[in-house]
Design a protein around this motif. Structure first.
Motif, PDB file in Angstrom:
ATOM      1  N   GLU A 138       7.025  -7.872  -7.529  1.00 30.07           N
ATOM      2  CA  GLU A 138       7.491  -9.231  -7.815  1.00 30.07           C
ATOM      3  C   GLU A 138       7.054 -10.255  -6.778  1.00 30.07           C
ATOM      4  N   ASP A 139       6.829  -9.816  -5.524  1.00 24.43           N
ATOM      5  CA  ASP A 139       6.440 -10.745  -4.466  1.00 24.43           C
ATOM      6  C   ASP A 139       5.049 -11.325  -4.747  1.00 24.43           C
ATOM      7  N   GLU A 140       4.979 -12.659  -4.864  1.00 23.96           N
ATOM      8  CA  GLU A 140       3.734 -13.310  -5.268  1.00 23.96           C
ATOM      9  C   GLU A 140       2.617 -13.115  -4.254  1.00 23.96           C
ATOM     10  N   SER A 141       2.956 -13.155  -2.957  1.00 28.01           N
ATOM     11  CA  SER A 141       1.928 -12.975  -1.923  1.00 28.01           C
ATOM     12  C   SER A 141       1.365 -11.551  -1.944  1.00 28.01           C
ATOM     13  N   GLU A 142       2.240 -10.580  -2.232  1.00 26.43           N
ATOM     14  CA  GLU A 142       1.795  -9.187  -2.320  1.00 26.43           C
ATOM     15  C   GLU A 142       0.902  -8.989  -3.531  1.00 26.43           C
ATOM     16  N   ARG A 143       1.235  -9.639  -4.639  1.00 17.32           N
ATOM     17  CA  ARG A 143       0.402  -9.550  -5.839  1.00 17.32           C
ATOM     18  C   ARG A 143      -1.000 -10.102  -5.572  1.00 17.32           C
ATOM     19  N   GLU A 144      -1.049 -11.239  -4.870  1.00 16.02           N
ATOM     20  CA  GLU A 144      -2.346 -11.850  -4.553  1.00 16.02           C
ATOM     21  C   GLU A 144      -3.151 -10.972  -3.596  1.00 16.02           C
ATOM     22  N   ARG A 145      -2.450 -10.379  -2.612  1.00 11.02           N
ATOM     23  CA  ARG A 145      -3.135  -9.511  -1.637  1.00 11.02           C
ATOM     24  C   ARG A 145      -3.799  -8.325  -2.330  1.00 11.02           C
ATOM     25  N   LEU A 146      -3.062  -7.689  -3.240  1.00 22.41           N
ATOM     26  CA  LEU A 146      -3.589  -6.520  -3.942  1.00 22.41           C
ATOM     27  C   LEU A 146      -4.731  -6.904  -4.886  1.00 22.41           C
ATOM     28  N   LYS A 147      -4.573  -8.043  -5.553  1.00 18.77           N
ATOM     29  CA  LYS A 147      -5.621  -8.496  -6.465  1.00 18.77           C
ATOM     30  C   LYS A 147      -6.911  -8.788  -5.699  1.00 18.77           C
ATOM     31  N   THR A 148      -6.768  -9.415  -4.518  1.00 17.20           N
ATOM     32  CA  THR A 148      -7.941  -9.711  -3.680  1.00 17.20           C
ATOM     33  C   THR A 148      -8.597  -8.420  -3.206  1.00 17.20           C
ATOM     34  N   MET A 149      -7.775  -7.425  -2.819  1.00 15.89           N
ATOM     35  CA  MET A 149      -8.304  -6.136  -2.360  1.00 15.89           C
ATOM     36  C   MET A 149      -9.146  -5.476  -3.446  1.00 15.89           C
ATOM     37  N   LEU A 150      -8.674  -5.585  -4.700  1.00 15.28           N
ATOM     38  CA  LEU A 150      -9.412  -4.980  -5.803  1.00 15.28           C
ATOM     39  C   LEU A 150     -10.689  -5.775  -6.116  1.00 15.28           C
ATOM     40  N   LEU A 151     -10.568  -7.088  -6.190  1.00 16.02           N
ATOM     41  CA  LEU A 151     -11.716  -7.916  -6.551  1.00 16.02           C
ATOM     42  C   LEU A 151     -12.810  -7.912  -5.482  1.00 16.02           C
ATOM     43  N   ASP A 152     -12.448  -7.529  -4.252  1.00 15.78           N
ATOM     44  CA  ASP A 152     -13.460  -7.371  -3.191  1.00 15.78           C
ATOM     45  C   ASP A 152     -14.463  -6.282  -3.543  1.00 15.78           C
ATOM     46  N   GLN A 153     -14.090  -5.406  -4.491  1.00 14.07           N
ATOM     47  CA  GLN A 153     -14.979  -4.297  -4.897  1.00 14.07           C
ATOM     48  C   GLN A 153     -15.655  -4.616  -6.236  1.00 14.07           C
ATOM     49  N   LYS A 154     -15.966  -5.917  -6.470  1.00 14.07           N
ATOM     50  CA  LYS A 154     -16.485  -6.321  -7.782  1.00 14.07           C
ATOM     51  C   LYS A 154     -17.779  -5.614  -8.159  1.00 14.07           C
ATOM     52  N   ASP A 155     -18.547  -5.165  -7.174  1.00 14.94           N
ATOM     53  CA  ASP A 155     -19.782  -4.437  -7.485  1.00 14.94           C
ATOM     54  C   ASP A 155     -19.495  -3.113  -8.196  1.00 14.94           C
ATOM     55  N   LEU A 156     -18.331  -2.525  -7.881  1.00 11.30           N
ATOM     56  CA  LEU A 156     -17.956  -1.244  -8.502  1.00 11.30           C
ATOM     57  C   LEU A 156     -17.189  -1.440  -9.809  1.00 11.30           C
ATOM     58  N   LEU A 157     -16.553  -2.599  -9.964  1.00 12.21           N
ATOM     59  CA  LEU A 157     -15.678  -2.811 -11.119  1.00 12.21           C
ATOM     60  C   LEU A 157     -16.441  -2.937 -12.430  1.00 12.21           C
ATOM     61  N   GLY A 158     -17.659  -3.485 -12.379  1.00  5.17           N
ATOM     62  CA  GLY A 158     -18.439  -3.663 -13.598  1.00  5.17           C
ATOM     63  C   GLY A 158     -17.767  -4.637 -14.547  1.00  5.17           C
ATOM     64  N   GLU A 159     -17.862  -4.364 -15.864  1.00  2.87           N
ATOM     65  CA  GLU A 159     -17.311  -5.262 -16.882  1.00  2.87           C
ATOM     66  C   GLU A 159     -15.950  -4.796 -17.393  1.00  2.87           C
TER      67      GLU A 159
END
Length: 483
Positions: A138-159
């Motif tokens: 529920e914590d908005e800052s934690e949600r953003e932190r995790l989303k940023t951590m995942l999107l930092d790997q955009k080369d692996l995420l593909g489509e």
């Protein structure tokens, strides 16, 4: 809160008990003859399209065709522009689908074309491009932190799309990468197999129950996992070494002579979970009835305490019942529509507090729940997501005597039905003698309390009546035989 997981393994079945502060909260059962299918991916073939229902039936190799609704095929988005089922599917078409609800009763499995594959920290969605975060974070800052951590790997995420799971709060960037690589590899093998396999075959099976426990139920509150099978504990430790090293030290083999479920009182709690009546510490009790359409729960005080303290006693009983109901829903795995009849409360504040207590107790539930306000009749209506059979449906079957009614005709009722049948037979046939075959309780009543009535009937029809006990007959069964 301290949490323990107990795993009991036999060749026929595996049972998992979730204990919180020493109290049983949930039970999972997987039998080798009848494994759950939720999470399995199949190559299906459309056998029937139903435009009126905006749905289709799909053959996936089960006893009954499975059900696929248009909402589980079309892309998520604007409802106004969504295509109809006839535009999306046609009879004979092959489609890759996943089971989201096991077959229940006479209903086939429920399917989705929106494939999801979970790992420790992520849920992989190959047919989506969205990136989301679990609503339990529920914590908005934690949600953003995790989303940023995942999107930092955009080369692996593909489509593909991903959902970040609640467990990811403790994840490192390295462990997140490991999950992405694992999911990419798994999806590659699923895609390859789906092209090669024939329709009606399983393409991917979800993990066994002990491994799903490791993947889905590890959190900060977990103290230990005790397994009574040495082989299963070794497999779980090996699995943990590869995917979740923090859980490795919490897995231990239980070598004791006494059954592990007996040691913790789990067997007794399972038996209580199959009964209609659940006792509360205050002296009150719950009556829980499952039907095809819904589950009803009735709260009772159990004893009258006098006018002066009655409202306070009712309030305290309802508060205790709210906690007990939340636990029983998890323990019995009750789903669908649930109607709760709390004891009537005069004060509005008491009603609001009981409702809040119920909602708070349901926060611990893994299944999605939705609680409505108290209705004009004083009932609380709620829903709980149902993906697998309830404890009662897993462990029990319908009583052949009462056929699920929960009651049978009394011996007295059966006696009077016998009398009516004797009259019917005597008028219809030219009988020299009649023989009544019935259960012991019915025959006892006929030769004792109803002996005068039987004698009068015998005189009236002018035919002798003999009685014979049939030990295999239920109280409702009888036959009148012409001799």
């Amino acid at each position: 809160m301290s949490k323990e997981i107990l795993i009991n393994v036999t060749p026929q079945e595996t049972r998992v008990a979730i204990l919180e502060n020493g109290v049983l909260q949930e039970v999972y059962i997987e039998r080798s003859r009848n494994k759950g299918l939720v999470g399995n991916i199949y190559k299906g073939r459309v056998c029937r399209v139903l435009p009126g229902m905006e749905a289709a039936f799909v053959e996936v190799g089960m006893d009954r065709a499975a059900f696929l609704h248009v909402s589980d095929i079309a892309p998520h988005g604007d409802n106004a522009n969504k295509p109809t089922i006839s535009h999306l599917l046609s009879e004979g078409q092959d489609v890759l689908v996943q089971v989201i609800k096991d077959p229940m009763g006479t209903k086939g499995a429920r399917l989705t074309a929106h494939i999801t594959i979970p790992s420790r920290y992520l849920v992989f969605m190959p047919n989506s491009t969205n990136v989301g975060v679990s609503s339990r974070i529920e914590d908005e800052s934690e949600r953003e932190r995790l989303k940023t951590m995942l999107l930092d790997q955009k080369d692996l995420l593909g489509e593909s799309g991903y959902i970040i799971r609640t467990a990811a709060e403790t994840a490192t960037p390295e462990s997140m990468v490991q999950d992405i690589l694992f999911l990419n590899k798994l999806w590659g093998s699923i895609s390859e197999k789906s092209r090669a396999e024939k329709a009606g075959n399983v393409i991917h099976e979800d993990l066994s129950l002990p491994m799903r426990v490791l993947r889905d139920m590890i959190d900060d509150d977990l103290e230990r996992i005790r397994v009574d099978s040495r082989e299963t504990s070794r497999k779980m430790q090996h699995f943990a070494e590869k995917l979740m090293i923090e859980a490795h030290s919490k897995i231990e083999h239980y070598p004791g002579e006494r059954p592990i479920f007996d040691l913790y009182g789990v067997e007794d709690e399972i038996q209580k979970g199959l009964g209609r009546k659940t006792h509360l510490k205050s002296g009150g009790y719950l009556i829980i009835d499952q039907t095809e359409a819904m589950t009803t729960i009735d709260v009772n005080t159990g004893a009258f305490v006098g006018h002066r303290n009655l409202e306070e006693t009712i309030f305290k009983t309802n508060l205790e019942a709210a906690q007990a109901i939340a636990r029983q829903l998890r323990l019995r795995n009750l789903g669908g529509i649930i109607i709760i009849d709390f004891i009537d409360m005069v004060e509005e504040d008491h009603r609001a507090q009981v409702l809040r207590a119920l909602e708070k107790a349901l926060d611990k539930d893994h299944a999605r729940t939705q609680v409505c306000e108290v209705s004009s009749l004083g009932l609380v209506e709620m829903t709980r997501k149902r993906t697998r059979e309830s404890l009662e449906h897993v462990l029990c079957e319908t009583c052949p005597t009462c056929e699920g009614k929960g009651y049978i005709k009394s011996a007295e009722t059966a006696c009077y039905e016998v009398f009516r049948e004797i009259l019917r037979e005597a008028r219809q046939f030219d009988a020299k003698q009649l023989l009544v075959l019935a259960a012991q309780e019915v025959i006892d009543l006929l030769v004792d309390e109803e002996s005068n009535s039987l004698a009068e009937l015998e005189d009236f029809i002018g035919v002798p009546i003999k009685l014979q006990v049939e030990s295999l007959y239920t109280q409702e069964q009888f036959d009148v035989v012409i001799m």
